[in-house]
Design an enzyme around this catalytic site. Structure first.
Site, PDB file in Angstrom:
ATOM      1  CG  ASP A   1      -2.118   0.688   1.053  1.00 42.68           C
ATOM      2  OD1 ASP A   1      -2.144   1.842   0.426  1.00 42.68           O
ATOM      3  OD2 ASP A   1      -3.177   0.291   1.499  1.00 42.68           O
TER       4      ASP A   1
ATOM      5  CG  HIS B   1      -7.546   0.337  -6.298  1.00 41.84           C
ATOM      6  ND1 HIS B   1      -8.679   1.089  -5.711  1.00 41.84           N
ATOM      7  CD2 HIS B   1      -6.289   0.963  -5.658  1.00 41.84           C
ATOM      8  CE1 HIS B   1      -8.132   1.889  -4.647  1.00 41.84           C
ATOM      9  NE2 HIS B   1      -6.727   2.001  -4.918  1.00 41.84           N
TER      10      HIS B   1
END
Lengths: 411, 192
Positions: free
Chosen positions: A231, A323
């Site tokens: 992330d 995404h």
């Protein structure tokens, strides 16, 4: 700024070194008076000096400077533990109450980040290990209004994203924000307690979101969210070319120059549903490999994705709803600094595990909202993620020597 | 002039003493001497310095409220911190004054014959030794601000003047919310 930092280090050293030795010597003198004399005293003194605890010395020395052009806690690599605390001013709060609250916090934060307790702290030992503590203060529209300062147009709740939002009041909004980050969860907890208790007569805690990152984060060990994904891979160059994406400049209200904005969104993860998905489908949903975080089109974690690449059947390799594709900046200004933390509240509703999404930018409506809007319209990850909280705060500029946080609001 | 404090305060007192031994290294950024240093204002020439000084806040609603004991309320507060004497002579603090208080007293906390901790006025004042310090803390020695004439709001400052053997010293002291130190004060225990 440099001067304060030196002072900080000096204080920490003085508190642990000579003072402890003095106590030891005093004890010796009391116990051995009349027996230990001359050279013997010197030997005893030598033996009584304990081996220095370098681990503690390092933890004590890890004080981050508080004073400066910008608040601390934004540019630094995020340490592993954090608490995000929103507070509401009590009903009837006025301009003076805001000013006094920020006066207390400025003093308390300066002391805590230097490894000292606030003035009223009866347990300053809990503050003695600063552990890279930073405390970053944000304000909501009510505070700006009470202070009588110009409200930036973006300082309001984000527009609704009805396709995905399941927002709860208990995780949304607030008049004030404390972002408390440190390498020790004890340090975070103590700072949180003292900073909220110290202004309990002025403001009440609205919500607390605790978060954690990988304590061993570093080369080869990236931040992973609780879906297992690497992330925060693509970040703007906020200390260089993209600094104007982070800090409010001359086009913003004068009191906020050198400040920023922060979006805090609580994203629950539906892990029971995620458990039923095979690994390839998981990678397809985000458009990145799980092991390295590299785009599914190849390369390394920092390699740009080839959004045009197609497979032998003619489909995009990066799924049209992945995404990565949907979050990809459509314009250079659609970028922001992410500082996310995972959360795991142990038990409760399905969203008791997830991500405290934290994004800093000069203007969230211009930079963040277009991206979030695309993700709300279409993003495979929406099958497993649920936004349950959302808040926007203006991040005050840093307090320089002698200044109180946010004092330009009262100019 | 006696006040009884609870057993929990005695525990707190022990904690405070340990804390002071560890953490008294802060510098006096909050309070400055303004009158006894001959106007120089630098710490080295100040007769008496207050390090990490603070005064407990008293909210407006508590002003004039009935006391838990049922007697007349006596709105009051106290000043804490570390008095530091950088001079080569002992300095004795004999009293004080503040524009927000009708009376300022020097208090000590002592153990009575029954083992209870009591606050009482310190006879002879506080002696701050030459080159040394004198700690004012909740549950210990402190400067009482009594008969308050105004609320003391968290985050504001109040001027407090100490009368000393080296002349009067005025400090601008930060006010802070503090939930401890809530013992009731009865100037005359028999009157309740």
């Amino acid at each position: 700024m440099t001067r304060e930092h030196q002072h900080t280090d000096g204080t920490a050293t003085a508190a642990s070194g000579p003072r402890r030795r003095t106590v030891l010597l005093t004890g010796l003198a009391g116990a051995g008076a009349g027996v230990v004399t001359g050279a013997g005293a010197a030997v005893a003194r030598e033996r009584a000096t304990p081996a220095p605890d370098l681990r503690l010395e390092r933890a004590r020395a890890s004080a981050r400077p508080f004073r400066g052009e910008h608040q601390a806690g934004i540019l630094e690599a995020p340490p592993p533990y954090a608490a995000f605390v929103a507070l509401d001013l009590h009903a009837g709060a006025d301009r003076d109450a805001v000013r006094r609250l920020l006066t207390v916090w400025t003093d308390d934060i300066e002391r805590l980040t230097a490894g000292r307790g606030p003035l009223t702290d009866l347990e300053p030992e809990l503050a003695a290990v600063p552990a890279s503590l930073t405390v970053t203060v944000g304000v909501g529209p009510r505070v700006v209004g009470l202070a009588g300062a110009e409200r930036p147009s973006w300082l309001a709740p984000l527009p609704a994203f009805p396709q995905i939002d399941k927002l709860l009041a208990e995780w949304s909004g607030g008049d004030l924000l404390l972002q408390i980050c440190a390498e020790s969860p004890t340090t975070v907890s103590h700072a949180q307690r003292r900073l909220t208790a110290g202004v309990a007569d002025l403001a009440a805690v609205r919500w607390v979101q605790r978060g954690f990152r990988e304590p061993f984060e570093g080369p080869g060990v990236p931040m992973r969210n609780l879906l297992g994904q690497v992330d925060g891979t693509v970040q703007p160059d906020v200390t260089g070319l993209d600094a104007d994406l982070l800090w409010v400049g001359d086009d913003g209200p004068a009191w906020l120059r050198g400040g920023s904005s922060v979006v805090v969104r609580r994203i629950g993860m539906r892990l029971d549903a995620w458990d039923r998905v095979d690994r390839l489908s998981r990678e397809n949903a985000i458009g990145r490999r799980l092991d390295t975080g590299a785009p599914v089109t190849g390369g390394r974690v920092d390699t740009p994705a080839d959004l045009e690449a197609t497979d032998e059947l003619g489909f995009h390799v990066v799924d049209d709803a992945a995404h990565l594709r949907r979050a990809h900046a459509a314009a250079p200004h659609e970028r922001f600094l992410r500082r996310p933390y995972s959360y795991d509240d142990g038990t409760g509703p399905e969203t008791h595990v997830g991500l405290v999404f934290v994004a800093y930018q000069a203007d969230p409506v211009r930079q963040f909202v277009p991206v979030q809007r695309r993700l709300a319209e279409m993003d495979l990850l929406n099958l497993w993620t649920v936004p349950v909280g959302s808040a926007v705060f203006a991040v005050l500029p840093g307090a320089r020597s002698g200044e109180v946080l946010g004092q330009a609001m009262f100019a | 002039m006696h006040q009884t404090i609870s057993a929990t305060r005695r525990v707190a007192l022990t904690t405070v003493l340990a804390a002071v031994a560890l953490g008294a290294g802060g510098c006096g950024t909050d309070t400055t001497d303004t009158s006894a240093s001959g106007g120089s204002g630098t710490p080295s020439s100040a007769a008496l310095v207050l390090d990490d000084g603070w005064v407990k806040s008293v909210d407006a609603p508590r002003m004039g409220a009935p006391s838990p004991a049922g007697g007349m309320s006596m709105p009051m507060s106290a000043m804490f911190g570390t008095l530091r004497n950088p001079t080569r002579s002992d300095i004795t603090v004999t009293g004080g004054s503040s524009p927000v208080a009708g009376t300022v007293q020097l208090h000590e906390t002592v153990k009575t014959a029954s083992g209870a901790m009591q606050m009482q006025e310190k006879k002879g004042g506080f002696v701050v030794p030459a080159g040394g310090t004198f700690v004012l803390q909740p549950g210990g020695n402190h400067v009482m601000l009594m008969e308050l004439t105004a609320a003391l709001t968290n985050g504001s400052t109040v001027p407090v003047t100490l009368t000393t053997s080296a002349g009067p010293v005025t400090f601008t002291v930060p006010v802070r919310a503090f939930s401890g130190g809530n013992e009731t004060y009865n100037p005359s225990p028999s009157s309740s």
